[in-house]
Design a protein around this motif. Structure first.
Motif, PDB file in Angstrom:
ATOM      1  N   LYS A   1      46.278  -7.490 -14.180  1.00  0.00           N
ATOM      2  CA  LYS A   1      47.383  -8.378 -14.557  1.00  0.00           C
ATOM      3  C   LYS A   1      48.471  -7.609 -15.295  1.00  0.00           C
ATOM      4  O   LYS A   1      49.666  -7.843 -15.086  1.00  0.00           O
TER       5      LYS A   1
ATOM      6  N   ASP B   1      53.826 -18.044 -15.856  1.00  0.00           N
ATOM      7  CA  ASP B   1      53.018 -18.788 -14.893  1.00  0.00           C
ATOM      8  C   ASP B   1      53.106 -18.170 -13.493  1.00  0.00           C
ATOM      9  O   ASP B   1      52.134 -18.193 -12.728  1.00  0.00           O
ATOM     10  N   LEU B   2      54.238 -17.565 -13.176  1.00  0.00           N
ATOM     11  CA  LEU B   2      54.373 -16.895 -11.876  1.00  0.00           C
ATOM     12  C   LEU B   2      53.608 -15.577 -11.856  1.00  0.00           C
ATOM     13  O   LEU B   2      52.981 -15.233 -10.852  1.00  0.00           O
TER      14      LEU B   2
ATOM     15  N   TYR C   1      50.128 -16.467 -11.251  1.00  0.00           N
ATOM     16  CA  TYR C   1      49.934 -16.815  -9.838  1.00  0.00           C
ATOM     17  C   TYR C   1      49.783 -15.560  -8.981  1.00  0.00           C
ATOM     18  O   TYR C   1      48.885 -15.483  -8.127  1.00  0.00           O
TER      19      TYR C   1
ATOM     20  N   ASN D   1      46.326 -14.058  -9.485  1.00  0.00           N
ATOM     21  CA  ASN D   1      45.217 -14.823  -8.904  1.00  0.00           C
ATOM     22  C   ASN D   1      45.263 -14.903  -7.382  1.00  0.00           C
ATOM     23  O   ASN D   1      44.218 -14.938  -6.728  1.00  0.00           O
ATOM     24  N   LYS D   2      46.467 -14.908  -6.826  1.00  0.00           N
ATOM     25  CA  LYS D   2      46.613 -15.126  -5.385  1.00  0.00           C
ATOM     26  C   LYS D   2      47.047 -13.895  -4.593  1.00  0.00           C
ATOM     27  O   LYS D   2      46.711 -13.754  -3.424  1.00  0.00           O
TER      28      LYS D   2
ATOM     29  N   LEU E   1      56.890 -20.534 -11.544  1.00  0.00           N
ATOM     30  CA  LEU E   1      56.117 -20.799 -10.332  1.00  0.00           C
ATOM     31  C   LEU E   1      56.788 -21.869  -9.454  1.00  0.00           C
ATOM     32  O   LEU E   1      56.783 -21.750  -8.231  1.00  0.00           O
ATOM     33  N   LYS E   2      57.369 -22.884 -10.083  1.00  0.00           N
ATOM     34  CA  LYS E   2      58.013 -23.937  -9.298  1.00  0.00           C
ATOM     35  C   LYS E   2      59.186 -23.398  -8.485  1.00  0.00           C
ATOM     36  O   LYS E   2      59.335 -23.690  -7.288  1.00  0.00           O
TER      37      LYS E   2
ATOM     38  N   LYS F   1      57.878 -21.386  -5.603  1.00  0.00           N
ATOM     39  CA  LYS F   1      57.395 -22.227  -4.509  1.00  0.00           C
ATOM     40  C   LYS F   1      58.558 -22.839  -3.739  1.00  0.00           C
ATOM     41  O   LYS F   1      58.542 -22.899  -2.504  1.00  0.00           O
TER      42      LYS F   1
ATOM     43  N   ASP G   1      56.991 -16.753  -0.560  1.00  0.00           N
ATOM     44  CA  ASP G   1      55.645 -16.303  -0.192  1.00  0.00           C
ATOM     45  C   ASP G   1      55.374 -16.474   1.292  1.00  0.00           C
ATOM     46  O   ASP G   1      54.238 -16.360   1.744  1.00  0.00           O
TER      47      ASP G   1
ATOM     48  N   ARG H   1      50.887 -16.138   2.598  1.00  0.00           N
ATOM     49  CA  ARG H   1      49.992 -17.232   2.207  1.00  0.00           C
ATOM     50  C   ARG H   1      48.621 -17.132   2.833  1.00  0.00           C
ATOM     51  O   ARG H   1      47.633 -17.561   2.260  1.00  0.00           O
TER      52      ARG H   1
END
Length: 236
Positions: free
Chosen positions: A167, A184-185, A188, A191-192, A220-221, A224, A229, A233
């Motif tokens: 991280k 938060d991004l 993300y 984790n992804k 993150l919003k 998205k 991405d 995905r």
């Protein structure tokens, strides 16, 4: 996005591996192997190390033959590259004995096959005759593939497995973006998409989206909403 080199944990591991090889006695085999999945910083780490160590960095290709790699070595060493393979080989050996250089072979998987034995034998002979450092780097299967060649594998004294990105590596990488990447991004991504190659592509798309919409930071919003991405995905 700023073009800055990030000292990831994987880079630190391979850098320290090179230092240990340099400290070995003259009679010890100085061969190393790095391996891991794509997007973990292998190639960019090698480019940085080659610059620091004044090393010869090659990307292995399936079309290599004993003669072609010797010609490439001669050209990189600044010596005559014409003649038969035996002549080229002696010139390479003489040059490396006079002025030792580290030899790095990226994408080694391309020559880890029976039809490429003469290429591998050439590198082994160079190692044995000159005592220089030779470091191979490949995909995650490279370690298992090398085990089939026991006379090579027994000479490897340094192993570096490239691990998934940490991280804090992603945090450093996101600091190079032209916009502020919110926590938060970053979480993300970790984790992804713990893969710097994927993250770079997504950040470039996100930067463009933010520029068009007047955003100076992205959470993150916003990420998205941007669709940055796309294409990544289904990779995780």
């Amino acid at each position: 996005m700023k073009e800055e080199f990030i000292q990831t944990q994987n880079y630190i591991k391979i850098y320290e591996s090179f230092q240990r090889l340099k400290e070995l006695p003259a009679t010890a085999p100085k061969m190393g192997l790095g391996f891991g999945n794509y997007g973990l910083g292998k190639t960019i780490s090698l480019e940085k190390l080659a610059n620091i160590e004044d090393a010869l960095l090659f990307r292995a290709v399936q079309t290599w033959t004993k003669t072609s790699i010797l010609r490439e070595l001669c050209m990189e060493l600044g010596i005559e590259a014409k003649g038969q393979s035996s002549e080229l080989y002696r010139r390479v050996i003489y040059s490396l004995l006079e002025e030792p250089r580290i030899l790095i072979i990226d994408e080694v998987d391309a020559i880890l096959k029976a039809s490429k034995n003469e290429v591998l034998e050439t590198f082994r002979d160079i190692l044995d005759e000159t005592g220089i450092i030779i470091f191979f780097v490949g995909m995650e299967e490279a370690n298992a593939k090398f085990k089939r060649y026991r006379h090579y594998y027994s000479r490897i004294v340094e192993f570096v497995e490239f691990k998934p990105i940490l991280k804090k590596d992603i945090e450093k990488f996101c600091e190079c973006a032209d916009i502020k990447i919110e926590d938060d991004l970053i979480g993300y991504f970790y984790n992804k998409h713990p893969n710097l190659r994927n993250i770079r592509v997504m950040l470039l798309r996100l930067e463009k989206y933010c520029e068009l919409n007047g955003y100076e930071s992205a959470n993150l919003k916003i990420f998205k909403d941007s669709g940055a991405d796309y294409g990544a995905r289904k990779q995780n």
